[in-house]
Design a protein around this motif. Structure first.
Motif, PDB file in Angstrom:
ATOM      1  N   CYS A  75       0.840  -1.201   0.000  1.00 30.59           N
ATOM      2  CA  CYS A  75       0.000   0.000   0.000  1.00 30.59           C
ATOM      3  C   CYS A  75       0.877   1.254   0.000  1.00 30.59           C
ATOM      4  CB  CYS A  75      -0.918   0.017   1.219  1.00 30.59           C
ATOM      5  SG  CYS A  75      -1.943   1.494   1.290  1.00 30.59           S
ATOM      6  N   THR A 113       0.129   4.386   0.541  1.00 29.80           N
ATOM      7  CA  THR A 113      -0.212   5.494   1.426  1.00 29.80           C
ATOM      8  C   THR A 113      -0.479   5.038   2.858  1.00 29.80           C
ATOM      9  OG1 THR A 113      -2.547   5.280   0.888  1.00 29.80           O
ATOM     10  CG2 THR A 113      -1.261   6.792  -0.468  1.00 29.80           C
ATOM     11  N   ALA A 114      -0.216   3.768   3.156  1.00 26.36           N
ATOM     12  CA  ALA A 114      -0.521   3.206   4.474  1.00 26.36           C
ATOM     13  C   ALA A 114      -1.999   3.345   4.810  1.00 26.36           C
ATOM     14  CB  ALA A 114       0.339   3.817   5.585  1.00 26.36           C
ATOM     15  N   GLN A 128     -10.309   4.332   4.528  1.00 28.77           N
ATOM     16  CA  GLN A 128     -10.714   4.621   3.154  1.00 28.77           C
ATOM     17  C   GLN A 128     -10.519   6.086   2.773  1.00 28.77           C
ATOM     18  OE1 GLN A 128     -14.624   2.602   3.016  1.00 28.77           O
ATOM     19  NE2 GLN A 128     -13.559   1.063   1.796  1.00 28.77           N
ATOM     20  N   ASP A 129     -10.447   6.965   3.762  1.00 29.09           N
ATOM     21  CA  ASP A 129     -10.160   8.364   3.471  1.00 29.09           C
ATOM     22  C   ASP A 129      -8.777   8.537   2.871  1.00 29.09           C
ATOM     23  OD1 ASP A 129     -12.206  10.045   3.806  1.00 29.09           O
ATOM     24  OD2 ASP A 129     -11.931  10.323   5.964  1.00 29.09           O
ATOM     25  N   ARG A 130      -7.896   7.619   3.220  1.00 26.29           N
ATOM     26  CA  ARG A 130      -6.522   7.734   2.794  1.00 26.29           C
ATOM     27  C   ARG A 130      -6.259   6.979   1.490  1.00 26.29           C
ATOM     28  NH1 ARG A 130      -1.137   7.025   6.508  1.00 26.29           N
ATOM     29  NH2 ARG A 130      -1.869   8.761   7.763  1.00 26.29           N
ATOM     30  N   CYS A 131      -7.111   5.998   1.218  1.00 23.95           N
ATOM     31  CA  CYS A 131      -6.924   5.136   0.041  1.00 23.95           C
ATOM     32  C   CYS A 131      -7.081   5.955  -1.242  1.00 23.95           C
ATOM     33  CB  CYS A 131      -7.950   4.007   0.082  1.00 23.95           C
ATOM     34  SG  CYS A 131      -7.951   2.966  -1.376  1.00 23.95           S
ATOM     35  N   ILE A 132      -6.137   5.750  -2.184  1.00 22.56           N
ATOM     36  CA  ILE A 132      -6.243   6.472  -3.455  1.00 22.56           C
ATOM     37  C   ILE A 132      -6.814   5.593  -4.558  1.00 22.56           C
ATOM     38  CG2 ILE A 132      -4.392   8.096  -2.924  1.00 22.56           C
ATOM     39  CD1 ILE A 132      -2.534   6.364  -4.641  1.00 22.56           C
ATOM     40  N   GLY A 133      -7.056   4.331  -4.249  1.00 18.98           N
ATOM     41  CA  GLY A 133      -7.690   3.453  -5.235  1.00 18.98           C
ATOM     42  C   GLY A 133      -6.771   2.929  -6.316  1.00 18.98           C
ATOM     43  N   CYS A 134      -5.500   2.642  -5.961  1.00 19.23           N
ATOM     44  CA  CYS A 134      -4.574   2.126  -6.989  1.00 19.23           C
ATOM     45  C   CYS A 134      -4.758   0.623  -7.207  1.00 19.23           C
ATOM     46  CB  CYS A 134      -3.127   2.441  -6.629  1.00 19.23           C
ATOM     47  SG  CYS A 134      -2.499   1.538  -5.194  1.00 19.23           S
ATOM     48  N   PHE A 147     -13.076  -3.702  -4.597  1.00 18.26           N
ATOM     49  CA  PHE A 147     -13.002  -2.299  -4.980  1.00 18.26           C
ATOM     50  C   PHE A 147     -14.404  -1.739  -5.158  1.00 18.26           C
ATOM     51  CE2 PHE A 147     -12.424   1.138  -8.135  1.00 18.26           C
ATOM     52  CZ  PHE A 147     -11.522   1.908  -7.432  1.00 18.26           C
ATOM     53  N   LYS A 201     -16.567   3.850   0.666  1.00 20.78           N
ATOM     54  CA  LYS A 201     -16.302   5.046  -0.148  1.00 20.78           C
ATOM     55  C   LYS A 201     -16.014   4.630  -1.578  1.00 20.78           C
ATOM     56  CE  LYS A 201     -14.960   8.803   2.799  1.00 20.78           C
ATOM     57  NZ  LYS A 201     -15.069   8.272   4.165  1.00 20.78           N
ATOM     58  N   LYS A 202     -16.681   5.271  -2.492  1.00 25.62           N
ATOM     59  CA  LYS A 202     -16.466   4.984  -3.908  1.00 25.62           C
ATOM     60  C   LYS A 202     -15.005   5.250  -4.293  1.00 25.62           C
ATOM     61  CE  LYS A 202     -18.395   6.126  -8.397  1.00 25.62           C
ATOM     62  NZ  LYS A 202     -19.406   6.950  -9.069  1.00 25.62           N
ATOM     63  N   GLY A 203     -14.453   4.360  -5.127  1.00 27.50           N
ATOM     64  CA  GLY A 203     -13.085   4.559  -5.594  1.00 27.50           C
ATOM     65  C   GLY A 203     -12.031   4.056  -4.623  1.00 27.50           C
ATOM     66  N   THR A 204     -12.450   3.385  -3.560  1.00 23.21           N
ATOM     67  CA  THR A 204     -11.481   2.844  -2.610  1.00 23.21           C
ATOM     68  C   THR A 204     -11.699   1.341  -2.442  1.00 23.21           C
ATOM     69  OG1 THR A 204     -12.813   3.053  -0.617  1.00 23.21           O
ATOM     70  CG2 THR A 204     -11.592   5.009  -1.323  1.00 23.21           C
TER      71      THR A 204
END
Lengths: 446, 270
Positions: free
Chosen positions: B123, B125-126, B140-146, B160, B184-187
């Protein structure tokens, strides 16, 4: 020291022609055509930004598709352009002068395109800054961010340095004919170049240093891309040879792209006197060697895995070599490796149109191969949870991919409206070196 | 097959004895301390990572799944999806029907709460972290969805959020990683082992819903496992006596989920 005392050598005129002349009908129609393709891609991305990745064909099992394939592909061809130019500089190949500019410009534009794909692929591009404030050095994704941005900076410098004398040339020769804005741009970018021996010495030092630097940088970028896959345990990706395998693949597709770009711009900008069959032949020899190296890696990978035939790897190999994806794989082997190799190997077929055609087959084939590396390993589930998953890209993914491909010639066409298409500075240096060499021979003979 | 299958070894959740893990952990701590004194400069200015925190909490959660009992009714999956407001394709706990000669058996596939989690390591962004109780969670606030974690997870236990999440009535504006509802969408989302329930003295939703009593929540520290009907066993003893094994033990992910085989299947079939 003698120098060829011609104020405007013919190559200088040829290099400046696209800058000086007004764009013709053909240029405009191609340029606008490409712009339209890019516009469709932008609309598609806008749609994806609004709706999220649900507009793609991606799924829970196949979570990487066209975008990640494109990332590997475009960065790969960029790498090929940079490495071709760097190797030719370092080995001081005297025939390089007319083609390094085109190769470097292709490298930068392909890199600009490739570097966008990780962002296009993100679920939340608006949170991308988290990479910088929360970045984890242990993550291959972060390695990619660092490697790609470093490589981008280096390759911009790599094209800029030999461009400085040429910008100065534009500044001096086009002072009367160009507008104020363009004049200002040339003046600023030329950095006060006036061609003194000291300036030339410093510039050449810088160029050599960059040529040395860009090779390990490009190798590292593509190795890191390979480790995006290599650090996982998925069959097909779980491989120790992925980094060199990817690097060779990048060089292979990159040299092919250089040949393709040379052929196109030679024809379009009437550079037949400078870019000759000799250049195509030499580059195609490089391509031949790289094709065989790639084939070697591929056989080595599939043979060792196929011999052991671990359960999940077996299913993957069956899918790619014999199953649903086999037509694509064998199309790549025949069209992307064997036929191009034949075209280069047989002297009779070593003509510019055929070599260009072979290169086109390599470029398309290598895109296919990248897709075959990324998607099947995800399609073949590594738990008994799902059977084979099918991935069908949507119009959004296809439009964005086609737009990305169109953006490379688009950027090149634009770039050469402002900057010389042939490195005049290096043509001069090559001509001087040639004169020098002949003098030496004459002196030695007496 | 030569040698012992690691799955056959007596499982040793920390129970006050000297285990191989403890010894290795001790060696690791010494090496780590040495490294820390040598390379402090290299780490200055780097963002702190919760990923490397050693779990120190009172509870150390794990799970036991008795394959002898699972009848594939999917009540667990449905309860999980209902309570976490998940779409149908987000099967944090998925019942897999594994075919075999003369029939098939059911395999509840869930996040294995690895002690050495591949998803966490990759990950960027941790956003994925291990909480002090050893549970792998996603902020999920931190997740960028890679989706790198999805590629890395050997158990395909991550999902996802392509579509807009289902928002239940009374949903929190900013849900905690322990109870990420709505998603959260996109995470990326995954099983949270219902650690929020433990705080309230409740069992995870899946354990509670299992009418076959096949699912147990376990605590390594108190060496206890308990299922939906309240059947309680001593964890280490139960795992040992029932030949418990871990999914893909050979990957050294060190899962905290233990399976009890029961249909004559061996450990290599999963």
């Amino acid at each position: 020291m003698t120098s060829i005392a011609i104020s405007h050598p013919p190559y200088e005129d040829a290099a400046l022609r696209p800058v000086v002349n007004k764009a013709g009908l053909i240029w405009w129609s191609i340029f606008l055509g490409l712009s339209a393709v890019i516009a469709v891609g932008l609309v598609a991305y806008g749609y994806q930004l609004r709706e999220g990745l649900s507009v793609t064909g991606l799924s829970q099992r196949i979570s990487w598709g066209f975008y990640i394939s494109n990332l590997v592909f475009f960065i790969g061809i960029s790498y090929g352009g940079a490495i071709t130019s760097a190797i030719l500089r370092l080995t001081n190949a005297p025939w390089r002068a007319p083609l390094v500019r085109l190769a470097e410009a292709m490298a930068v534009s392909a890199l600009l395109v490739g570097a966008v794909f990780p962002i296009i692929d993100l679920g939340r591009p608006d949170h991308m800054y988290h990479l910088f404030i929360h970045g984890q050095v242990g993550s291959p994704v972060l390695w990619d961010v660092v490697a790609i941005s470093t490589y981008l900076a280096a390759s911009l410098l790599f094209i800029y340095l030999p461009l400085i004398p040429d910008i100065a040339l534009c500044r001096d020769r086009l002072a009367k004919t160009s507008g104020a804005l363009r004049r200002a741009m040339y003046r600023v970018l030329a950095l006060g170049w006036h061609g003194s021996d000291e300036q030339k010495r410093v510039l050449n030092q810088g160029m050599t240093a960059l040529a040395i630097l860009i090779i390990p940088l490009a190798v590292s970028v593509h190795s890191v891309l390979a480790w995006l896959f290599g650090v996982t345990v998925r069959p097909g990706w779980n491989s120790t040879i992925f980094a060199p395998y990817f690097v060779i693949g990048a060089m292979y597709s990159g040299v092919a792209t250089v040949i393709l770009v040379l052929a196109a711009f030679r024809w379009a900008y009437k550079l037949e006197d400078y870019i000759t069959l000799k250049h195509f032949r030499y580059l195609s020899y490089m391509m031949l060697v790289l094709a065989l190296a790639y084939l070697y890696f591929m056989v080595s990978e599939y043979l060792t895995e196929g011999y052991k035939l671990h359960e999940s790897t077996g299913a993957l190999l069956e899918l790619v070599l014999l199953g649903k994806l086999a037509p694509f794989f064998w199309l790549f082997v025949v069209g992307g490796i064997l036929l191009p190799v034949l075209v280069v190997a047989v002297p009779m077929t070593r003509t510019i149109p055929l070599l260009a055609l072979a290169s086109l087959a390599v470029v398309l084939g290598m895109w296919l191969k990248r897709f075959l590396i990324v998607v099947p390993s995800l399609a073949e589930s590594i738990t008994p949870a799902t059977k084979l998953t099918i991935y069908t890209p949507t119009w959004v993914e296809i439009s964005i991919t086609v737009a990305a491909a169109a953006a490379i010639p688009w950027m090149l066409m634009l770039f050469f409206r402002f900057f010389p298409i042939i490195s005049v500075f290096e043509m001069e240096e090559a001509a001087e070196a040639e004169v020098h060499r002949r003098e030496e021979i004459l002196r030695g003979g007496n | 097959m030569n040698g012992e299958n690691p799955g056959r070894e007596a499982p040793q959740p920390p129970a006050g004895k000297v285990s191989r893990r403890r010894v290795l952990g001790g060696v690791g701590a010494v090496v780590g301390a040495a490294a820390a004194t040598v390379i402090p400069l290299a780490t200055i200015g780097l963002p702190s990572t919760r990923a490397t925190e050693t779990p120190t909490a009172k509870r150390q959660w794990g799970m036991v799944i008795d394959l002898r009992l699972c009848d594939g009714c999917e009540k667990c999956t449905k309860a999980c999806q209902k309570e976490h407001s998940l779409p149908e394709e987000h099967t944090w706990l998925k019942i897999v029907e594994v075919p075999r000669e003369g029939g098939s058996y059911f395999f509840p596939k869930i996040c294995q709460q690895c002690e050495n989690p591949p998803c966490l390591k990759v990950c960027p962004t941790a956003a994925t972290f291990k909480n002090p109780e050893g549970v792998i969670l996603v902020e999920q606030d931190r997740c960028i969805g890679c989706r790198m974690c999805m590629a890395a997870c050997p158990y395909e236990a991550r999902y996802f959020n392509y579509e807009d999440p289902i928002i239940p009535a009374g949903a929190l504006d900013n849900p905690m990683p322990e109870f990420p509802v709505p998603q959260k969408k996109g995470t990326v989302g995954k099983c949270v082992l219902c650690v929020h329930n433990a705080d309230k003295g409740k069992l995870p939703f899946c354990v509670e819903a299992c009418s076959m009593d096949a699912l147990y929540i376990a605590d390594y520290n108190s060496d206890v496992m308990v299922n939906g009907s309240g059947h309680t066993h001593q964890l280490s003893k139960y795992l040992y006596e029932n030949d418990a094994f871990r999914y893909k033990e050979e990957l050294n992910t060190s899962p905290r989920v233990w399976y009890i085989a029961g249909h004559g299947q061996d450990y290599f079939e999963y």
